[in-house]
Design a protein around this motif. Structure first.
Motif, PDB file in Angstrom:
ATOM      1  N   ILE A  20       0.697  -3.457  -5.190  1.00 53.05           N
ATOM      2  CA  ILE A  20       0.083  -4.818  -4.566  1.00 53.05           C
ATOM      3  C   ILE A  20       0.761  -6.049  -5.357  1.00 53.05           C
ATOM      4  O   ILE A  20       0.823  -6.899  -4.460  1.00 53.05           O
ATOM      5  CB  ILE A  20      -1.673  -4.927  -4.552  1.00 53.05           C
ATOM      6  N   CYS A  21       0.748  -5.871  -6.556  1.00 53.53           N
ATOM      7  CA  CYS A  21       1.763  -7.063  -7.466  1.00 53.53           C
ATOM      8  C   CYS A  21       3.078  -7.398  -6.865  1.00 53.53           C
ATOM      9  O   CYS A  21       3.237  -8.244  -6.590  1.00 53.53           O
ATOM     10  CB  CYS A  21       1.155  -6.645  -8.690  1.00 53.53           C
ATOM     11  N   HIS A  22       3.645  -6.115  -6.690  1.00 58.06           N
ATOM     12  CA  HIS A  22       5.039  -6.204  -6.100  1.00 58.06           C
ATOM     13  C   HIS A  22       5.265  -6.648  -4.808  1.00 58.06           C
ATOM     14  O   HIS A  22       6.014  -7.464  -4.641  1.00 58.06           O
ATOM     15  CB  HIS A  22       5.765  -4.810  -6.330  1.00 58.06           C
ATOM     16  N   ALA A  23       4.288  -6.289  -3.990  1.00 57.92           N
ATOM     17  CA  ALA A  23       4.022  -6.802  -2.475  1.00 57.92           C
ATOM     18  C   ALA A  23       3.897  -8.418  -2.491  1.00 57.92           C
ATOM     19  O   ALA A  23       4.294  -9.025  -1.716  1.00 57.92           O
ATOM     20  CB  ALA A  23       3.042  -5.927  -1.671  1.00 57.92           C
ATOM     21  N   TRP A  46       4.897   0.370   0.949  1.00 57.13           N
ATOM     22  CA  TRP A  46       5.082   0.246   2.391  1.00 57.13           C
ATOM     23  C   TRP A  46       3.712  -0.082   3.128  1.00 57.13           C
ATOM     24  O   TRP A  46       3.897  -1.236   3.989  1.00 57.13           O
ATOM     25  CB  TRP A  46       5.444   1.508   3.069  1.00 57.13           C
ATOM     26  N   ALA A  47       2.739   0.296   2.705  1.00 50.99           N
ATOM     27  CA  ALA A  47       1.268   0.039   3.675  1.00 50.99           C
ATOM     28  C   ALA A  47       0.928  -1.656   2.912  1.00 50.99           C
ATOM     29  O   ALA A  47       0.677  -2.123   4.112  1.00 50.99           O
ATOM     30  CB  ALA A  47       0.553   0.930   3.321  1.00 50.99           C
ATOM     31  N   PHE A  48       1.033  -1.867   1.840  1.00 51.01           N
ATOM     32  CA  PHE A  48       0.560  -3.256   1.327  1.00 51.01           C
ATOM     33  C   PHE A  48       1.648  -4.035   1.991  1.00 51.01           C
ATOM     34  O   PHE A  48       1.048  -5.278   2.317  1.00 51.01           O
ATOM     35  CB  PHE A  48       0.698  -3.186  -0.313  1.00 51.01           C
ATOM     36  N   ASP A  49       2.992  -3.865   2.107  1.00 54.38           N
ATOM     37  CA  ASP A  49       3.781  -4.810   2.498  1.00 54.38           C
ATOM     38  C   ASP A  49       3.401  -5.114   4.153  1.00 54.38           C
ATOM     39  O   ASP A  49       3.649  -6.222   4.756  1.00 54.38           O
ATOM     40  CB  ASP A  49       5.090  -4.325   2.498  1.00 54.38           C
ATOM     41  N   PHE A  50       2.995  -3.897   4.757  1.00 54.76           N
ATOM     42  CA  PHE A  50       2.562  -4.143   6.158  1.00 54.76           C
ATOM     43  C   PHE A  50       1.521  -4.981   6.381  1.00 54.76           C
ATOM     44  O   PHE A  50       1.208  -5.786   7.364  1.00 54.76           O
ATOM     45  CB  PHE A  50       2.472  -2.650   6.745  1.00 54.76           C
ATOM     46  N   PHE A  51       0.382  -4.614   5.653  1.00 52.31           N
ATOM     47  CA  PHE A  51      -0.901  -5.373   5.858  1.00 52.31           C
ATOM     48  C   PHE A  51      -0.870  -6.740   5.391  1.00 52.31           C
ATOM     49  O   PHE A  51      -1.344  -7.694   6.062  1.00 52.31           O
ATOM     50  CB  PHE A  51      -2.102  -4.578   4.874  1.00 52.31           C
TER      51      PHE A  51
END
Length: 285
Positions: free
Chosen positions: A56-59, A142-147
């Motif tokens: 989540i931090c990277h996103a 991928w999921a966090f970047d999408f959300f």
């Protein structure tokens, strides 16, 4: 009819008692391993939490946002530490539990059966780690970047000093584009629940080829039988994906695709075992 002699009764019941004692011993060692691992993880829960928050931090960093989660309840921090301890204890104790299971089952197996079962016991934790790593390094980013893509407006919290300039610029732009700002401000417990659920779901789903291949090796299932129930397997996998993932279609489709792919791989592996068995039988004849 003559009643059974006491000696006969003791002799017949002795193996069962010995098995129960052995089972009790193995369960005690497994529980102790889990408790010890859980206590260790409780005292180092901060580094584990930092590791789990990297996706989540990277996103957020990709969007120029500060990485931070909030505590919505006073006791939430304690429950987060306990959840991490439970999760870490399960992962660390998994090899010990598998070893205790092997020690309980091994005495009742022939040498050929031991040699056939041992590779699966080794493959089980390896496949769990592969599934967990797949979720952590591929699915979660991928999921966090999408959300996070559903945010809009100034991507800074109202009380973030670093985001004052961004907020001011956003307020000026709001005159031309009057929309409501949406910014991520996640709960620590909710994020940890989501992350650990993903990791455990993928880690356990990667056990499917191990379990089905072992059952095929034992003759309990066949490649033809697995192929004939494919339509029912799809329904079961869909239900399972809906139960262990968050209530969004994207996560469910991803987990369904992974598990169904592993199901097809399992059919292929069982078919190979059957062909090898047929060749061995022909060679014996």
């Amino acid at each position: 009819m003559k009643s059974a002699k006491p000696d006969d009764i003791d002799d017949s019941s002795a193996p069962l008692i010995e098995h129960l004692k052995e089972l009790r011993t193995r369960l005690i060692w497994s529980v102790l391993a889990f408790v010890v691992a859980m206590v260790v993880c409780y005292f180092i829960w901060n580094p584990i939490f930092d590791f789990l928050t990297q996706p989540i931090c990277h996103a957020l960093e990709k969007r120029g946002q500060t990485c931070g989660l909030i505590l919505l309840k006073l006791q939430e921090g304690f429950f987060v530490a306990m959840r991490i301890a439970f999760f870490g204890g399960f992962v660390l104790a998994f090899p010990v539990v598998g070893y205790q299971l092997w020690r309980f089952v091994a005495p009742g197996l022939y040498r050929s059966e031991k040699s056939a079962l041992l590779p699966f016991l080794v493959a089980s934790p390896v496949m769990f780690l592969i599934g967990a790593a797949f979720a952590y390094y591929i699915i979660l980013p991928w999921a966090f970047d999408f959300f996070l893509g559903f945010q809009q407006g100034p991507l800074a919290l109202p009380d973030d000093p670093a985001g004052t300039a961004t907020a001011a610029a956003g307020a000026a732009a709001a005159v031309k584009e009057p929309w409501a700002g949406i910014v991520f401000q996640g709960s620590v417990e909710e994020y940890l629940t989501l992350t650990t659920k993903f990791i455990l779901a993928f880690g356990l789903s990667f056990q499917l080829p191990v379990a089905l291949t072992l059952m095929g090796k034992a003759g309990l299932v066949s490649s033809e039988g697995l192929g004939s129930v494919r339509r029912y397997a799809i329904i079961v996998i869909l239900v399972l994906a809906a139960m262990v993932t968050p209530p969004d279609v994207i996560s469910q489709i991803v987990l369904f695709s992974v598990i169904y792919g592993l199901y097809e791989v399992s059919i292929f592996l069982v078919r190979r075992i059957e062909r090898k068995r047929e060749l061995e039988e022909q060679a014996d004849v």
